[in-house]
Design a protein around this motif. Structure first.
Motif, PDB file in Angstrom:
ATOM      1  N   TRP A 204     -40.429 -35.361 -18.463  1.00  0.00           N
ATOM      2  CA  TRP A 204     -39.009 -35.494 -18.150  1.00  0.00           C
ATOM      3  C   TRP A 204     -38.595 -36.949 -17.995  1.00  0.00           C
ATOM      4  O   TRP A 204     -37.494 -37.341 -18.396  1.00  0.00           O
ATOM      5  CB  TRP A 204     -38.690 -34.721 -16.868  1.00  0.00           C
ATOM      6  CG  TRP A 204     -39.304 -35.310 -15.619  1.00  0.00           C
ATOM      7  CD1 TRP A 204     -40.518 -35.020 -15.080  1.00  0.00           C
ATOM      8  CD2 TRP A 204     -38.726 -36.333 -14.788  1.00  0.00           C
ATOM      9  NE1 TRP A 204     -40.748 -35.780 -13.961  1.00  0.00           N
ATOM     10  CE2 TRP A 204     -39.664 -36.590 -13.743  1.00  0.00           C
ATOM     11  CE3 TRP A 204     -37.523 -37.031 -14.813  1.00  0.00           C
ATOM     12  CZ2 TRP A 204     -39.421 -37.520 -12.754  1.00  0.00           C
ATOM     13  CZ3 TRP A 204     -37.285 -37.972 -13.818  1.00  0.00           C
ATOM     14  CH2 TRP A 204     -38.227 -38.208 -12.804  1.00  0.00           C
ATOM     15  N   MET A 205     -39.491 -37.763 -17.447  1.00  0.00           N
ATOM     16  CA  MET A 205     -39.129 -39.166 -17.231  1.00  0.00           C
ATOM     17  C   MET A 205     -39.022 -39.908 -18.557  1.00  0.00           C
ATOM     18  O   MET A 205     -38.118 -40.728 -18.758  1.00  0.00           O
ATOM     19  CB  MET A 205     -40.165 -39.837 -16.327  1.00  0.00           C
ATOM     20  CG  MET A 205     -39.767 -41.248 -15.937  1.00  0.00           C
ATOM     21  SD  MET A 205     -40.901 -41.951 -14.730  1.00  0.00           S
ATOM     22  CE  MET A 205     -40.082 -43.517 -14.383  1.00  0.00           C
ATOM     23  N   ALA A 206     -39.949 -39.638 -19.473  1.00  0.00           N
ATOM     24  CA  ALA A 206     -39.891 -40.279 -20.785  1.00  0.00           C
ATOM     25  C   ALA A 206     -38.626 -39.866 -21.531  1.00  0.00           C
ATOM     26  O   ALA A 206     -37.974 -40.696 -22.171  1.00  0.00           O
ATOM     27  CB  ALA A 206     -41.133 -39.925 -21.604  1.00  0.00           C
ATOM     28  N   LYS A 207     -38.268 -38.587 -21.453  1.00  0.00           N
ATOM     29  CA  LYS A 207     -37.038 -38.123 -22.096  1.00  0.00           C
ATOM     30  C   LYS A 207     -35.815 -38.831 -21.510  1.00  0.00           C
ATOM     31  O   LYS A 207     -34.908 -39.248 -22.241  1.00  0.00           O
ATOM     32  CB  LYS A 207     -36.896 -36.611 -21.923  1.00  0.00           C
ATOM     33  CG  LYS A 207     -37.897 -35.792 -22.711  1.00  0.00           C
ATOM     34  CD  LYS A 207     -37.702 -34.315 -22.444  1.00  0.00           C
ATOM     35  CE  LYS A 207     -38.699 -33.471 -23.219  1.00  0.00           C
ATOM     36  NZ  LYS A 207     -38.551 -32.026 -22.931  1.00  0.00           N
ATOM     37  N   LEU A 208     -35.798 -38.953 -20.173  1.00  0.00           N
ATOM     38  CA  LEU A 208     -34.669 -39.614 -19.516  1.00  0.00           C
ATOM     39  C   LEU A 208     -34.557 -41.067 -19.950  1.00  0.00           C
ATOM     40  O   LEU A 208     -33.456 -41.568 -20.235  1.00  0.00           O
ATOM     41  CB  LEU A 208     -34.839 -39.520 -17.995  1.00  0.00           C
ATOM     42  CG  LEU A 208     -33.776 -40.253 -17.147  1.00  0.00           C
ATOM     43  CD1 LEU A 208     -32.390 -39.665 -17.408  1.00  0.00           C
ATOM     44  CD2 LEU A 208     -34.125 -40.166 -15.666  1.00  0.00           C
ATOM     45  N   LEU A 209     -35.697 -41.766 -20.033  1.00  0.00           N
ATOM     46  CA  LEU A 209     -35.674 -43.178 -20.410  1.00  0.00           C
ATOM     47  C   LEU A 209     -35.284 -43.355 -21.876  1.00  0.00           C
ATOM     48  O   LEU A 209     -34.612 -44.337 -22.224  1.00  0.00           O
ATOM     49  CB  LEU A 209     -37.040 -43.810 -20.134  1.00  0.00           C
ATOM     50  CG  LEU A 209     -37.396 -43.987 -18.652  1.00  0.00           C
ATOM     51  CD1 LEU A 209     -38.814 -44.510 -18.497  1.00  0.00           C
ATOM     52  CD2 LEU A 209     -36.407 -44.934 -17.971  1.00  0.00           C
ATOM     53  N   VAL A 210     -35.704 -42.439 -22.736  1.00  0.00           N
ATOM     54  CA  VAL A 210     -35.262 -42.501 -24.131  1.00  0.00           C
ATOM     55  C   VAL A 210     -33.744 -42.381 -24.195  1.00  0.00           C
ATOM     56  O   VAL A 210     -33.057 -43.137 -24.905  1.00  0.00           O
ATOM     57  CB  VAL A 210     -35.926 -41.390 -24.967  1.00  0.00           C
ATOM     58  CG1 VAL A 210     -35.258 -41.268 -26.338  1.00  0.00           C
ATOM     59  CG2 VAL A 210     -37.416 -41.670 -25.155  1.00  0.00           C
ATOM     60  N   PHE A 211     -33.200 -41.425 -23.435  1.00  0.00           N
ATOM     61  CA  PHE A 211     -31.745 -41.232 -23.414  1.00  0.00           C
ATOM     62  C   PHE A 211     -31.031 -42.472 -22.873  1.00  0.00           C
ATOM     63  O   PHE A 211     -30.040 -42.936 -23.451  1.00  0.00           O
ATOM     64  CB  PHE A 211     -31.401 -40.012 -22.560  1.00  0.00           C
ATOM     65  CG  PHE A 211     -29.934 -39.870 -22.272  1.00  0.00           C
ATOM     66  CD1 PHE A 211     -29.058 -39.388 -23.239  1.00  0.00           C
ATOM     67  CD2 PHE A 211     -29.421 -40.223 -21.027  1.00  0.00           C
ATOM     68  CE1 PHE A 211     -27.704 -39.273 -22.978  1.00  0.00           C
ATOM     69  CE2 PHE A 211     -28.067 -40.106 -20.758  1.00  0.00           C
ATOM     70  CZ  PHE A 211     -27.197 -39.630 -21.742  1.00  0.00           C
ATOM     71  N   LEU A 212     -31.531 -43.035 -21.762  1.00  0.00           N
ATOM     72  CA  LEU A 212     -30.879 -44.202 -21.162  1.00  0.00           C
ATOM     73  C   LEU A 212     -30.958 -45.417 -22.079  1.00  0.00           C
ATOM     74  O   LEU A 212     -30.011 -46.215 -22.160  1.00  0.00           O
ATOM     75  CB  LEU A 212     -31.519 -44.514 -19.813  1.00  0.00           C
ATOM     76  CG  LEU A 212     -31.255 -43.511 -18.687  1.00  0.00           C
ATOM     77  CD1 LEU A 212     -31.999 -43.904 -17.426  1.00  0.00           C
ATOM     78  CD2 LEU A 212     -29.756 -43.386 -18.402  1.00  0.00           C
ATOM     79  N   SER A 213     -32.087 -45.577 -22.767  1.00  0.00           N
ATOM     80  CA  SER A 213     -32.223 -46.711 -23.672  1.00  0.00           C
ATOM     81  C   SER A 213     -31.255 -46.595 -24.852  1.00  0.00           C
ATOM     82  O   SER A 213     -30.634 -47.579 -25.256  1.00  0.00           O
ATOM     83  CB  SER A 213     -33.667 -46.793 -24.176  1.00  0.00           C
ATOM     84  OG  SER A 213     -33.872 -47.973 -24.926  1.00  0.00           O
TER      85      SER A 213
END
Length: 328
Positions: A204-213
């Motif tokens: 979930w954290m990697a998905k969130l960071l991909v979205f934020l980036s």
């Protein structure tokens, strides 16, 4: 599910020096013959891909290599290939947590790390009794990974010193395929040409960071479009220079954010100086935009924080999906 893990050994990849192995001994001729093949593989593992399997006629040999170390196991013919790779993966994680590269490189005598046999034996006992394994998620993940990136099937002929090999270390007459032990030999599983991590397999954290980036990159582009729509006519000549500088910084920051999101998606866990450099450049761009009065301090801090978190996540990897190189 039947069959057992019979033997495991750990060797140094560059020269095949044995570092550790199971110390129990099976005197049967077939086991001894298969162990000879395992020792030959340990000498030639650097010539093959990082995940392979081979059938000796009596047993299956599986091996993976990562970080200058090769992990080999011998299993009965009916043992699940996916479980075998799970076994090797667990040994690899335990070994890397106990011994660093310096310890491996400085080993000068065979079986210098034989004390690791205690962990090999405990792990082997658990994998020889799958009912005691609490690794359903791990088994599912490894099944998917093996299907997405099939191990190479090598043959006994590939171990012959006179065997003709191509630049990848595979015999010219040999077509690498993957066939799990518990699948029929007629099942055709195509070899993927380029492995990419499915987005659904990120935590979930990697998905969130991909979205934020991606969001940061899009916001930078939107800022540029706003300037182009408004036009540069209201600006004085000196101000036009500042506007041009700000637009260049926004373009660079946007491209870097997209680059970071792409690498986080496809190469999670791979450490690279380019990732660190991208993070530093994003911070520099946002600081420069703040100094040019084109970005609020809070906004610049948000963009910089996202870049830092993406770089950190790239190095930390994900507990939900293996590196592999593996590559390791």
């Amino acid at each position: 599910m039947s069959g057992n893990v019979l033997f495991a050994m750990i060797t140094r990849l560059r020269d095949g020096l044995p570092l550790s192995a199971t110390t129990d001994h099976d005197p049967s001729q077939r086991v001894l013959e298969s162990k000879k093949y395992a020792k030959i593989i340990s000498k030639k593992a650097s010539q093959f891909p990082d995940r392979c399997s081979m059938f000796t006629g009596s047993h299956w040999l599986y091996f993976i290599s990562s970080l200058g170390v090769c992990f080999i196991t011998m299993c009965e013919e009916s043992y699940s290939s996916v479980l075998a790779f799970c076994f090797l993966d667990e040994l690899q994680r335990e070994f890397i947590s106990l011994y660093d590269n310096k310890r491996v490189d400085n080993a000068v005598r065979p079986y210098a790390l034989i004390d690791f046999d205690r962990i090999i034996q405990k792990t082997k006992q658990r994998y020889n009794n799958p009912m005691t394994l609490n690794a359903r998620q791990k088994y599912s993940d490894m099944t998917l990974e093996v299907k997405l990136r099939p191990p190479y099937r090598i043959s006994i002929d590939d171990l012959e010193p006179t065997g003709r090999r191509n630049v990848n270390g595979i015999s010219a007459h040999h077509i690498p395929t993957w066939q799990a032990v518990n699948l029929s030999d007629t099942e055709d599983i195509p070899k993927p040409t380029n492995f990419r991590r499915p987005f659904s397999r990120l935590d979930w954290m990697a998905k969130l960071l991909v979205f934020l980036s991606v969001l940061c990159g899009t916001l930078n582009l939107a800022r540029i479009m706003a300037v182009l729509t408004f036009g540069t006519s209201p600006y004085e000549p000196d101000e036009k220079v500042i506007v041009a500088q700000a637009m260049a910084l926004l373009i660079i920051a946007a491209l870097l954010s997209y680059y970071q999101s792409f690498k986080l998606w496809t190469s999670l866990g791979q450490r690279s100086l380019r990732q660190l450099l991208a993070c530093v450049l994003v911070i520099v761009c946002n600081y420069s935009l703040y100094k040019l009065y084109w970005r609020f301090l809070l906004t610049a801090g948000f963009h910089s924080l996202v870049a830092v978190l993406v770089a950190w996540k790239m190095r930390a990897g994900s507990g939900d999906f293996k590196l592999p190189n593996y590559t390791v």
